[in-house]
Design a protein around this motif. Structure first.
Motif, PDB file in Angstrom:
ATOM      1  N   SER A  18       8.131   2.237  -2.128  1.00 50.92           N
ATOM      2  CA  SER A  18       8.499   3.607  -1.762  1.00 50.92           C
ATOM      3  C   SER A  18       7.542   3.998  -0.633  1.00 50.92           C
ATOM      4  CB  SER A  18       8.355   4.540  -2.965  1.00 50.92           C
ATOM      5  OG  SER A  18       8.732   5.839  -2.606  1.00 50.92           O
ATOM      6  N   TRP A  19       8.025   3.955   0.575  1.00 51.02           N
ATOM      7  CA  TRP A  19       7.158   4.085   1.748  1.00 51.02           C
ATOM      8  C   TRP A  19       6.397   5.406   1.847  1.00 51.02           C
ATOM      9  CZ3 TRP A  19       5.826  -0.309   3.700  1.00 51.02           C
ATOM     10  CH2 TRP A  19       6.696  -1.397   3.596  1.00 51.02           C
ATOM     11  N   VAL A  28      -1.948   6.609   6.356  1.00 56.83           N
ATOM     12  CA  VAL A  28      -1.360   6.168   7.623  1.00 56.83           C
ATOM     13  C   VAL A  28       0.038   6.755   7.741  1.00 56.83           C
ATOM     14  CG1 VAL A  28      -2.682   4.010   7.640  1.00 56.83           C
ATOM     15  CG2 VAL A  28      -0.388   4.040   6.637  1.00 56.83           C
ATOM     16  N   ASN A  29       0.561   6.753   8.974  1.00 55.75           N
ATOM     17  CA  ASN A  29       1.916   7.264   9.148  1.00 55.75           C
ATOM     18  C   ASN A  29       2.920   6.173   9.458  1.00 55.75           C
ATOM     19  OD1 ASN A  29       1.314   6.690  11.782  1.00 55.75           O
ATOM     20  ND2 ASN A  29       1.260   8.805  12.473  1.00 55.75           N
ATOM     21  N   LYS A  30       2.452   4.923   9.533  1.00 56.56           N
ATOM     22  CA  LYS A  30       3.373   3.833   9.806  1.00 56.56           C
ATOM     23  C   LYS A  30       2.927   2.560   9.103  1.00 56.56           C
ATOM     24  CE  LYS A  30       5.811   1.323  13.254  1.00 56.56           C
ATOM     25  NZ  LYS A  30       6.743   1.473  14.278  1.00 56.56           N
ATOM     26  N   LEU A  31       3.877   1.948   8.396  1.00 53.81           N
ATOM     27  CA  LEU A  31       3.700   0.641   7.769  1.00 53.81           C
ATOM     28  C   LEU A  31       4.964  -0.161   8.054  1.00 53.81           C
ATOM     29  CD1 LEU A  31       2.373   1.722   4.248  1.00 53.81           C
ATOM     30  CD2 LEU A  31       1.041   0.571   6.046  1.00 53.81           C
ATOM     31  N   ARG A  79       2.377   5.257   2.242  1.00 53.95           N
ATOM     32  CA  ARG A  79       1.713   5.705   3.480  1.00 53.95           C
ATOM     33  C   ARG A  79       0.674   6.782   3.169  1.00 53.95           C
ATOM     34  NH1 ARG A  79       7.202   5.457   5.665  1.00 53.95           N
ATOM     35  NH2 ARG A  79       7.342   7.702   5.303  1.00 53.95           N
ATOM     36  N   THR A  80       1.008   7.708   2.281  1.00 54.68           N
ATOM     37  CA  THR A  80       0.063   8.768   1.897  1.00 54.68           C
ATOM     38  C   THR A  80      -1.181   8.171   1.262  1.00 54.68           C
ATOM     39  OG1 THR A  80       1.840  10.364   1.613  1.00 54.68           O
ATOM     40  CG2 THR A  80      -0.233  10.846   0.487  1.00 54.68           C
ATOM     41  N   LEU A  81      -1.002   7.236   0.341  1.00 58.93           N
ATOM     42  CA  LEU A  81      -2.136   6.586  -0.315  1.00 58.93           C
ATOM     43  C   LEU A  81      -3.066   5.937   0.707  1.00 58.93           C
ATOM     44  CD1 LEU A  81      -3.576   5.475  -2.912  1.00 58.93           C
ATOM     45  CD2 LEU A  81      -2.076   3.484  -2.691  1.00 58.93           C
ATOM     46  N   THR A  96      -4.393   0.150  -8.093  1.00 60.09           N
ATOM     47  CA  THR A  96      -3.086   0.463  -8.666  1.00 60.09           C
ATOM     48  C   THR A  96      -2.697   1.916  -8.383  1.00 60.09           C
ATOM     49  OG1 THR A  96      -4.066   0.976 -10.804  1.00 60.09           O
ATOM     50  CG2 THR A  96      -3.268  -1.270 -10.493  1.00 60.09           C
ATOM     51  N   ALA A  97      -1.424   2.104  -8.119  1.00 59.22           N
ATOM     52  CA  ALA A  97      -0.882   3.431  -7.830  1.00 59.22           C
ATOM     53  C   ALA A  97       0.629   3.367  -7.996  1.00 59.22           C
ATOM     54  CB  ALA A  97      -1.252   3.862  -6.412  1.00 59.22           C
ATOM     55  N   ASP A  98       1.259   4.530  -7.944  1.00 60.90           N
ATOM     56  CA  ASP A  98       2.715   4.610  -7.997  1.00 60.90           C
ATOM     57  C   ASP A  98       3.232   4.294  -6.591  1.00 60.90           C
ATOM     58  OD1 ASP A  98       5.372   5.148  -8.428  1.00 60.90           O
ATOM     59  OD2 ASP A  98       5.097   7.270  -8.890  1.00 60.90           O
ATOM     60  N   LEU A  99       3.670   3.058  -6.380  1.00 63.11           N
ATOM     61  CA  LEU A  99       4.043   2.592  -5.038  1.00 63.11           C
ATOM     62  C   LEU A  99       5.516   2.276  -4.878  1.00 63.11           C
ATOM     63  CD1 LEU A  99       1.288  -0.137  -4.491  1.00 63.11           C
ATOM     64  CD2 LEU A  99       1.208   2.258  -3.832  1.00 63.11           C
ATOM     65  N   THR A 100       6.284   2.315  -5.964  1.00 62.32           N
ATOM     66  CA  THR A 100       7.650   1.790  -5.871  1.00 62.32           C
ATOM     67  C   THR A 100       8.690   2.768  -6.395  1.00 62.32           C
ATOM     68  OG1 THR A 100       7.632   0.734  -8.054  1.00 62.32           O
ATOM     69  CG2 THR A 100       6.754  -0.555  -6.194  1.00 62.32           C
TER      70      THR A 100
END
Length: 173
Positions: free
Chosen positions: A79-80, A89-92, A84-86, A161-165
């Motif tokens: 989940s981009w 950055v504003n681009k991945l 990106r917030t984590l 670890t984080a909520d990434l997806t």
């Protein structure tokens, strides 16, 4: 490109490199040879596990040009916006297959943190720990899978670890 990545000198290749890296970390793993799979769902079926028990290792490129690993459970995708917030950055972006190989020494479908040719930061979706237990990860070579305890693996590789997806069928930005 061959199925088994080549490394310089006498370093082990493919699943042997994964095995050596796990041993160096004191991380117990089980390597399993299996028939080739055309998809994550087919690999899960061949291994007799649920797709969510397979953790995909995805190479992600930051705008600055450096790379990182994102660990994503099967059936989910990055989940981009929160990722990106984590990272602040504003681009991945996801690099092409040749670039991912250059960054890790592994072909897509075999990529793992264990034995990668570059030490990259690792970010793991928190669901990997919530589901707990044994997971399957890339084993560095097509036709192989590695099984490892999720918590031990994430601790050994220093994953954040984080909520990434989000579910694979959810819309993306």
């Amino acid at each position: 490109m061959s199925d088994t990545p080549q490394t310089p000198g006498d370093e082990p290749v493919g699943h042997k490199r994964v095995e050596a890296a796990a041993a160096a970390l004191g991380l117990p793993i089980e390597l399993v040879e299996r028939p080739p799979a055309r998809s994550l769902h087919e690999a899960a079926q061949l291994l007799g596990i649920e797709p969510r028990e397979i953790v995909k290792t995805i190479v992600v490129k930051r705008r600055s040009g450096d790379y990182l690993f994102a660990l994503v459970p099967g059936g989910r995708k990055i989940s981009w916006p929160p990722f990106r917030t984590l990272l602040g950055v504003n681009k991945l972006a996801m690099p092409d297959a040749a670039t991912a190989f250059a960054a890790t020494g592994y072909e897509r479908g075999t990529i793992t943190v264990l034995g990668a040719t570059s030490a990259l930061p690792v970010y793991a979706d928190e669901r990997i720990l919530h589901d707990g237990g044994r997971i399957s990860i890339g084993a560095g070579e097509h036709g192989w899978s590695a099984f490892v305890d999720a918590a031990e693996y994430l601790a050994a590789i220093g994953a954040i670890t984080a909520d990434l997806t989000e579910p694979e069928d959810a819309p993306q930005d």
